[in-house]
Scaffold this motif. Structure first.
Motif, mmCIF file in Angstrom:
data_model
loop_
_atom_site.group_PDB
_atom_site.id
_atom_site.type_symbol
_atom_site.label_atom_id
_atom_site.label_comp_id
_atom_site.label_asym_id
_atom_site.label_seq_id
_atom_site.Cartn_x
_atom_site.Cartn_y
_atom_site.Cartn_z
ATOM 1 N N PHE A 189 1.118 -1.104 -0.009
ATOM 2 C CA PHE A 189 -0.173 -0.007 0.029
ATOM 3 C C PHE A 189 0.867 1.356 0.086
ATOM 4 N N ARG A 190 2.043 1.182 0.619
ATOM 5 C CA ARG A 190 2.966 2.192 0.659
ATOM 6 C C ARG A 190 3.077 3.227 -0.377
ATOM 7 N N PRO A 191 3.580 2.614 -1.636
ATOM 8 C CA PRO A 191 3.768 3.633 -2.691
ATOM 9 C C PRO A 191 2.335 4.013 -3.262
ATOM 10 N N LEU A 192 1.244 3.383 -2.923
ATOM 11 C CA LEU A 192 0.160 3.644 -3.522
ATOM 12 C C LEU A 192 -0.558 4.970 -2.760
ATOM 13 N N ARG A 193 -0.237 4.923 -1.346
ATOM 14 C CA ARG A 193 -0.649 5.980 -0.627
ATOM 15 C C ARG A 193 0.433 7.192 -0.818
ATOM 16 N N LEU A 194 1.751 7.104 -0.910
ATOM 17 C CA LEU A 194 2.678 8.125 -1.115
ATOM 18 C C LEU A 194 2.306 8.796 -2.497
ATOM 19 N N SER A 207 3.240 14.795 -16.391
ATOM 20 C CA SER A 207 3.863 13.870 -15.543
ATOM 21 C C SER A 207 3.096 13.102 -14.704
ATOM 22 N N SER A 208 1.710 13.511 -14.828
ATOM 23 C CA SER A 208 0.778 13.120 -13.837
ATOM 24 C C SER A 208 0.516 11.581 -14.243
ATOM 25 N N LEU A 209 0.726 10.677 -13.362
ATOM 26 C CA LEU A 209 0.546 9.071 -13.337
ATOM 27 C C LEU A 209 1.549 8.746 -14.437
ATOM 28 N N HIS A 210 2.426 9.090 -14.886
ATOM 29 C CA HIS A 210 3.285 8.746 -16.207
ATOM 30 C C HIS A 210 3.547 7.372 -15.878
ATOM 31 N N PRO A 211 3.166 6.227 -16.685
ATOM 32 C CA PRO A 211 3.213 4.935 -16.541
ATOM 33 C C PRO A 211 5.016 4.553 -16.501
ATOM 34 N N GLU A 212 5.796 5.322 -17.277
ATOM 35 C CA GLU A 212 7.100 4.753 -17.182
ATOM 36 C C GLU A 212 7.871 5.475 -15.881
ATOM 37 N N PHE A 213 7.266 6.439 -15.569
ATOM 38 C CA PHE A 213 8.485 7.105 -14.637
ATOM 39 C C PHE A 213 7.522 7.344 -13.156
ATOM 40 N N SER A 214 6.817 6.423 -12.611
ATOM 41 C CA SER A 214 6.145 6.462 -11.203
ATOM 42 C C SER A 214 7.147 5.463 -10.368
ATOM 43 N N PHE A 215 7.995 4.743 -10.802
ATOM 44 C CA PHE A 215 8.778 3.870 -10.138
ATOM 45 C C PHE A 215 10.166 4.228 -10.080
ATOM 46 N N LEU A 216 10.811 5.385 -9.991
ATOM 47 C CA LEU A 216 11.812 5.921 -10.267
ATOM 48 C C LEU A 216 13.102 5.657 -9.050
ATOM 49 N N PRO A 217 14.337 5.694 -9.287
ATOM 50 C CA PRO A 217 15.148 5.360 -8.161
ATOM 51 C C PRO A 217 14.906 6.098 -7.044
ATOM 52 N N ARG A 218 14.241 7.525 -7.263
ATOM 53 C CA ARG A 218 14.210 8.430 -5.990
ATOM 54 C C ARG A 218 13.165 9.419 -6.706
ATOM 55 N N ALA A 225 11.628 -6.175 -7.263
ATOM 56 C CA ALA A 225 10.576 -5.597 -6.456
ATOM 57 C C ALA A 225 9.780 -4.742 -7.152
ATOM 58 N N TYR A 226 8.746 -4.625 -6.612
ATOM 59 C CA TYR A 226 7.536 -3.820 -7.515
ATOM 60 C C TYR A 226 7.933 -2.457 -7.682
ATOM 61 N N THR A 227 8.930 -2.081 -6.669
ATOM 62 C CA THR A 227 9.474 -0.657 -6.719
ATOM 63 C C THR A 227 10.751 -0.268 -7.579
ATOM 64 N N ASP A 228 11.259 -1.505 -8.201
ATOM 65 C CA ASP A 228 12.308 -1.207 -9.087
ATOM 66 C C ASP A 228 11.685 -1.034 -10.663
ATOM 67 N N GLY A 229 11.570 0.236 -10.999
ATOM 68 C CA GLY A 229 10.828 0.592 -12.373
ATOM 69 C C GLY A 229 11.604 0.443 -13.537
ATOM 70 N N ARG A 230 12.907 0.094 -13.425
ATOM 71 C CA ARG A 230 13.531 -0.071 -14.947
ATOM 72 C C ARG A 230 12.946 -0.952 -15.954
ATOM 73 N N ALA A 231 12.175 -1.868 -15.451
ATOM 74 C CA ALA A 231 11.526 -2.739 -16.495
ATOM 75 C C ALA A 231 10.496 -2.017 -17.418
ATOM 76 N N TYR A 232 9.816 -0.854 -16.706
ATOM 77 C CA TYR A 232 9.032 -0.010 -17.314
ATOM 78 C C TYR A 232 9.612 0.628 -18.613
ATOM 79 N N SER A 233 10.887 1.061 -18.443
ATOM 80 C CA SER A 233 11.810 1.672 -19.332
ATOM 81 C C SER A 233 12.193 0.975 -20.499
#
Lengths: 548, 171
Positions: A36-41, A153-164, B79-87
């Motif tokens: 849930f964490r990333p969804l709420r964040l 940038s809103s709900l960008h499918p490629e860039f919603s789980f960036l390194p930071r 991990a689902y937080t690792d977004g590299r596969a999206y790119s």
């Protein structure tokens, strides 16, 4: 101001329903806290020391009166009747119940607001100059480009789980009030030699554990190419940014590792392959958005009413005008800063009553426009000079008339150990003590930016304070490290550590010693920062440590 | 492991082949990236359908010589937080022109499937202890609109592109 069309409205409404469903599944135990964490964040919900916190987006810091009223209503109905304005021009409510949040998001949607991407490892709320569209000398109102980026940038499918997390700031002025050089990406709107509208792209600035000033990665880019270029840059970062250590995961570390030349080469190579974003489409969308930011109908009137006699009769008013106002680009008008830094108060906090009042005054006196600033104040951008005295009296009656914009008591402070689970020391009471100690002399001291962070993550921007204070924990006791010479403007610099830190009891006294030292060695109308840059750290060190 | 594909949950018709393991001739197999490069000629000749587990820290351009011979490319979310596969998925679809099955494996959660579909994934390995099918369907279709140009699933449910709609249809 930008207004939602049917698409924007439907988008936010579906997003609210989606989160309502996610919360329901969390409460039923179908989603673990970890899932849930990333969804709420990504919907602005943090879990803090005492409760859930909701961070509501104020895109590029622009609000209407109705929106501010709504924020106040929400603070009354669902929180403790106050809100906290943040350094990303957003607002936080600190005492939230999780199950209320979908209803709050629905309330926000009713005034075209949301909490999307105010947290999480995604592209965050885009910030800009609080004087946008009101100050002279801009290439254009930067909020149109900011809105374009908000949407893209809103709900960008490629860039919603960036390194930071990823922070973007935009300015259209030479004088930088958006701190673009300490952002992951800083955009400076400017024309090329042929007079075409475009943007200079800075990359890799940031604060935190590794403070760095950004570098120029693209000297000039036509605006039609902006989204394609950003996609390329984000893709290179998403693929190659470090994921093994969250303190080394920002794009600034990738820039350090690759070097500017190699990062530029990779981004350019990726950009050359992107052909699905039609620049004409971007330009046409930008033109559509620009129409919403047409300047308000201000009359070029030299009629100041009774301003001059009011100034002569009311010293407090005169001081407020001197410190809290700057010239508007249209003669006869002023850009006014409402300080949220009452002496001894909590930086950036406003009660719901104060928020209602600001909303009403904005409607009356500022063409219904309000700005939040990254320095945690409020700006009314379009005030007639003839209205200034009425405005001031109304503000002063509500405790909003503090005449300290840009002075020693106009302090940025993070929430610190009073709220935040990451903090190692308190920030707010340190700001309160310094503010009380320096109030009496701050007009003599002149422009001075003091910034306080309660941990190394630097949310209080201490690295770019003329005087920066970093609160740490040493063997279970708070102690505070001082940096000098930082600046977040167009001549950005990172402050340098002065020497050993000070205890909670001693830190405000140490700051006063620094101010004493400055006043004794300044020449002419040098600001604190100018004096420091001229003489260096030695006189300050001597004053602080010689007798210790 | 069950596979979510085309809106239904089905059994995986591919065999996940360990390195060094032999396979029945004509079988549909997914092999490691190392094995693909080593034995490509053999695999291409002797297998029915062929897929690869492509590491998300590799350069997708190195896949180019194999793309036409592959029916499946599998990208793992460690991990689902690792977004590299999206790119990577985005690049494999738009730059390598891969039209076969792009499969998400590893930590695949229902709330991320919509994003995965938008970047080009069309098959999802799901652990059987996860949510029932109706939740996967609900989360995949929660958003009917997208701001990003050209980020739409190629088959099945796809959100409408807002910028294009505004430009060509008005709002």
């Amino acid at each position: 101001m930008y207004r939602y069309d049917n698409f924007d409205a439907r988008f936010v409404s579906e997003r609210t329903n989606q989160f309502r469903d996610q919360i329901a599944r969390r409460l039923k135990g179908e989603l673990s806290e970890e899932q849930f964490r990333p969804l709420r964040l990504m919907n602005g919900v943090y879990l803090q020391l005492h409760a859930y916190m909701l961070r509501i987006a104020i895109p590029y810091g622009t609000l209407s009166g109705a929106q501010m009223h709504k924020l106040a209503d929400i603070a009354d109905r669902f929180d403790r009747s106050y809100g906290h304005f943040t350094t990303r021009q957003n607002i936080q409510l600190n005492w939230m119940g999780l199950s209320n949040i979908p209803d709050i998001l629905e309330e926000l949607a009713s005034v075209e607001m949301h909490a999307i991407q105010t947290s999480g490892n995604c592209i965050r709320n885009v910030t800009t100059d609080p004087y946008a569209g009101a100050i002279a000398g801009e290439a254009e109102d930067p909020r149109a480009v900011a809105e374009l980026i908000r949407q893209w940038s809103s709900l960008h499918p490629e860039f919603s789980f960036l390194p930071r997390k990823f922070k973007v700031a935009i300015t259209a002025s030479e004088g930088d009030r958006a701190a673009i050089k300490v952002h992951d990406v800083g955009l400076q709107l400017c024309e090329n030699d042929a007079g075409e509208a475009g943007v200079r792209v800075w990359v890799g600035g940031g604060l935190g554990r590794t403070p760095l000033i950004a570098s120029v990665i693209r000297d000039w880019l036509p605006l039609g190419d902006l989204l394609g270029y950003l996609e390329a840059l984000m893709r290179v970062y998403n693929r190659h940014g470090r994921r093994d250590n969250k303190y080394k995961a920002r794009i600034k570390i990738l820039l350090q590792a690759l070097g500017l030349e190699e990062l530029t080469r990779q981004v350019d190579a990726e950009f050359a392959k992107i052909d699905h974003i039609d620049p004409d489409n971007v330009r046409s969308e930008l033109d559509r958005i620009r129409a919403f930011f047409a300047p308000p109908p201000l009359e070029e009137s030299a009629d100041e009413g009774t301003l001059q006699s009011d100034l002569a009769e009311n010293q407090a008013f005169a001081r407020w005008i001197q410190n809290n106002s700057v010239d508007h680009k249209v003669p006869g008008h002023t850009i006014v800063t409402i300080s949220l830094k009452p002496i001894g108060g909590i930086p950036g906090d406003a009660t719901s009553d104060q928020m209602h009042l600001i909303a009403n005054l904005a409607t009356l006196y500022s063409h219904d426009e309000i700005r939040t600033t990254h320095e945690q104040n409020i700006v009314l951008p379009h005030v007639r000079k003839a209205d200034l005295h009425h405005l001031y009296k109304a503000l002063a009656d509500a405790g909003l008339g503090t005449a300290n914009a840009g002075l020693a008591s106009d302090i940025i402070a993070c929430p610190g150990l009073d709220y935040c689970s990451l903090a190692t020391a308190r920030s707010i009471p340190v700001a309160q003590n310094i503010s009380k100690r320096l109030e009496a002399r701050e007009n003599d001291v002149g422009p001075l930016k003091i910034k306080i962070s309660g941990c190394i993550n630097a949310c209080g921007h201490h690295h770019v304070g003329h005087i920066g204070i970093l609160g740490l924990d040493k063997a279970g006791k708070e102690y505070y490290q001082i940096t000098l010479g930082g600046s977040g403007d167009e001549n950005a610099s990172i402050g340098e550590i002065l020497g050993p830190g000070f205890s909670y009891d001693k830190i405000d006294g140490a700051v006063e010693t620094l101010v004493d030292t400055y006043q004794s060695i300044r020449t002419g109308d040098e600001r604190f920062l100018d004096t420091y840059r001229r003489v260096g750290a030695d006189p300050f060190k001597e004053a602080l440590y010689a007798t210790a | 492991m069950p596979l979510l594909k085309g809106g239904i949950i089905e059994d995986d018709s591919f065999l996940d082949l360990e390195d060094g393991a032999s396979f029945p001739e004509g079988a549909s197999v997914i092999v490691s990236w190392d094995r693909l490069r080593q034995d490509y000629a053999l695999l291409a000749a002797d297998t029915g359908r062929l897929g690869v587990r492509f590491p998300v820290d590799s350069d997708p351009a190195t896949l180019t010589p194999f793309v036409s011979g592959l029916q499946v490319i599998a990208l793992e979310f460690a991990a689902y937080t690792d977004g590299r596969a999206y790119s990577l998925a985005r690049v494999i679809r738009t730059q390598l022109g891969f039209t076969g099955e792009l499969r998400a494996t590893g930590d695949v959660l229902a709330d991320q499937v919509a994003f995965m579909r938008q970047v080009g994934f069309d098959a999802f390995e799901i652990r059987s202890d996860y949510q029932p099918l109706d939740i996967w369907q609900r989360t995949a279709t929660a958003m009917s609109l997208t701001y990003q140009p050209d980020f739409v699933a190629r088959q099945g449910f796809a959100p409408a592109e807002i910028f294009n709609k505004r430009r060509y249809a008005g709002s």
